[in-house]
Design a protein around this motif. Sequence first.
Motif, PDB file in Angstrom:
ATOM      1  N   LEU A  58       0.840  -1.135  -0.066  1.00 18.68           N
ATOM      2  CA  LEU A  58       0.260  -0.005  -0.221  1.00 18.68           C
ATOM      3  C   LEU A  58       1.137   0.803  -0.195  1.00 18.68           C
ATOM      4  O   LEU A  58       0.613   2.175  -0.847  1.00 18.68           O
ATOM      5  N   ILE A  59       2.018   1.494   1.000  1.00 15.12           N
ATOM      6  CA  ILE A  59       2.665   1.980   1.228  1.00 15.12           C
ATOM      7  C   ILE A  59       3.956   2.630  -0.386  1.00 15.12           C
ATOM      8  O   ILE A  59       3.798   3.335  -1.448  1.00 15.12           O
ATOM      9  N   LEU A  60       4.329   1.696  -0.988  1.00 14.02           N
ATOM     10  CA  LEU A  60       4.538   1.882  -1.616  1.00 14.02           C
ATOM     11  C   LEU A  60       4.181   2.376  -3.525  1.00 14.02           C
ATOM     12  O   LEU A  60       4.471   2.595  -4.439  1.00 14.02           O
ATOM     13  N   SER A  61       2.401   1.556  -3.287  1.00 15.23           N
ATOM     14  CA  SER A  61       1.332   2.274  -4.038  1.00 15.23           C
ATOM     15  C   SER A  61       1.401   4.168  -4.350  1.00 15.23           C
ATOM     16  O   SER A  61       0.893   3.878  -5.807  1.00 15.23           O
ATOM     17  N   ARG A  62       2.097   4.370  -3.237  1.00 18.29           N
ATOM     18  CA  ARG A  62       0.588   5.877  -3.410  1.00 18.29           C
ATOM     19  C   ARG A  62       2.464   6.529  -3.102  1.00 18.29           C
ATOM     20  O   ARG A  62       2.353   8.171  -2.619  1.00 18.29           O
ATOM     21  N   VAL A  63       3.899   5.975  -3.183  1.00 19.76           N
ATOM     22  CA  VAL A  63       4.583   7.384  -3.756  1.00 19.76           C
ATOM     23  C   VAL A  63       4.952   8.162  -4.562  1.00 19.76           C
ATOM     24  O   VAL A  63       4.742   7.375  -5.663  1.00 19.76           O
ATOM     25  N   PRO A  64       4.659   9.020  -4.287  1.00 21.05           N
ATOM     26  CA  PRO A  64       5.069  10.061  -5.465  1.00 21.05           C
ATOM     27  C   PRO A  64       6.293  10.140  -6.222  1.00 21.05           C
ATOM     28  O   PRO A  64       6.881  10.679  -5.500  1.00 21.05           O
ATOM     29  N   TRP A  65       6.300   8.948  -6.852  1.00 18.94           N
ATOM     30  CA  TRP A  65       7.482   8.663  -7.160  1.00 18.94           C
ATOM     31  C   TRP A  65       8.470   9.631  -8.277  1.00 18.94           C
ATOM     32  O   TRP A  65       9.831   9.768  -8.302  1.00 18.94           O
ATOM     33  N   GLY A  66       7.451  10.363  -9.234  1.00 17.69           N
ATOM     34  CA  GLY A  66       7.360  11.506  -9.565  1.00 17.69           C
ATOM     35  C   GLY A  66       8.433  12.931  -8.948  1.00 17.69           C
ATOM     36  O   GLY A  66       9.898  13.212  -9.522  1.00 17.69           O
ATOM     37  N   LEU A  67       7.944  12.686  -7.978  1.00 19.69           N
ATOM     38  CA  LEU A  67       8.191  13.936  -6.473  1.00 19.69           C
ATOM     39  C   LEU A  67       9.731  13.656  -6.381  1.00 19.69           C
ATOM     40  O   LEU A  67      10.081  14.954  -5.399  1.00 19.69           O
ATOM     41  N   TRP A  68       9.794  11.879  -6.029  1.00 13.58           N
ATOM     42  CA  TRP A  68      10.620  11.682  -4.716  1.00 13.58           C
ATOM     43  C   TRP A  68      12.338  11.977  -5.559  1.00 13.58           C
ATOM     44  O   TRP A  68      13.360  12.868  -4.571  1.00 13.58           O
ATOM     45  N   PHE A  69      12.119  12.022  -6.663  1.00  7.90           N
ATOM     46  CA  PHE A  69      13.505  12.180  -7.464  1.00  7.90           C
ATOM     47  C   PHE A  69      13.597  12.979  -8.200  1.00  7.90           C
ATOM     48  O   PHE A  69      15.121  13.667  -8.925  1.00  7.90           O
ATOM     49  N   LYS A  70      13.381  13.795  -7.299  1.00  4.65           N
ATOM     50  CA  LYS A  70      13.088  15.228  -8.204  1.00  4.65           C
ATOM     51  C   LYS A  70      14.272  16.404  -7.109  1.00  4.65           C
ATOM     52  O   LYS A  70      14.283  15.938  -6.085  1.00  4.65           O
TER      53      LYS A  70
END
Length: 140
Positions: A128-140
């Motif tokens: 569940l946690i991994l499904s809603r990580v904002p991946w696009g924002l995380w690596f900026k």
Amino acid sequence: MYEIIQKLHSWWAYLAIVLLCIAVINSIIGFVSKKEYKNADKKLGLYALGAIHTQIIIGLLVYFVSPLGLSGFSMKDSALRLTSMEHPLINIIGIVLITIGWVKHKKLTSSESKFKTLAIFYGIGLLLILSRVPWGLWFK
């Protein structure tokens, strides 16, 4: 101040997710190999629980000091909806499941049932946690 707390939330997430992954993998291996549940297994589960609880506290701080405030509840912008509604809600549900798994496993007596309970609850919480990580924002 907001930027500092947001960076802390992003960096602490690495630690929390890694510990959670290790705890899930350890529980699956313990269950499948029918090994004895030891103090080291308990500590690993507890460290993952502590890290994820710390993460939610930092996340709530980010949420309430965010300059976006309640304007993030707009349903029109999917990126804003993810960070303002979906990410916090699903992560809280995931953390509640992880906490339930921890409490339930403490009441069990057999190693097999302890590992199974942790693997299921921690695993679902992790997904569940991994499904809603904002991946696009995380690596900026």
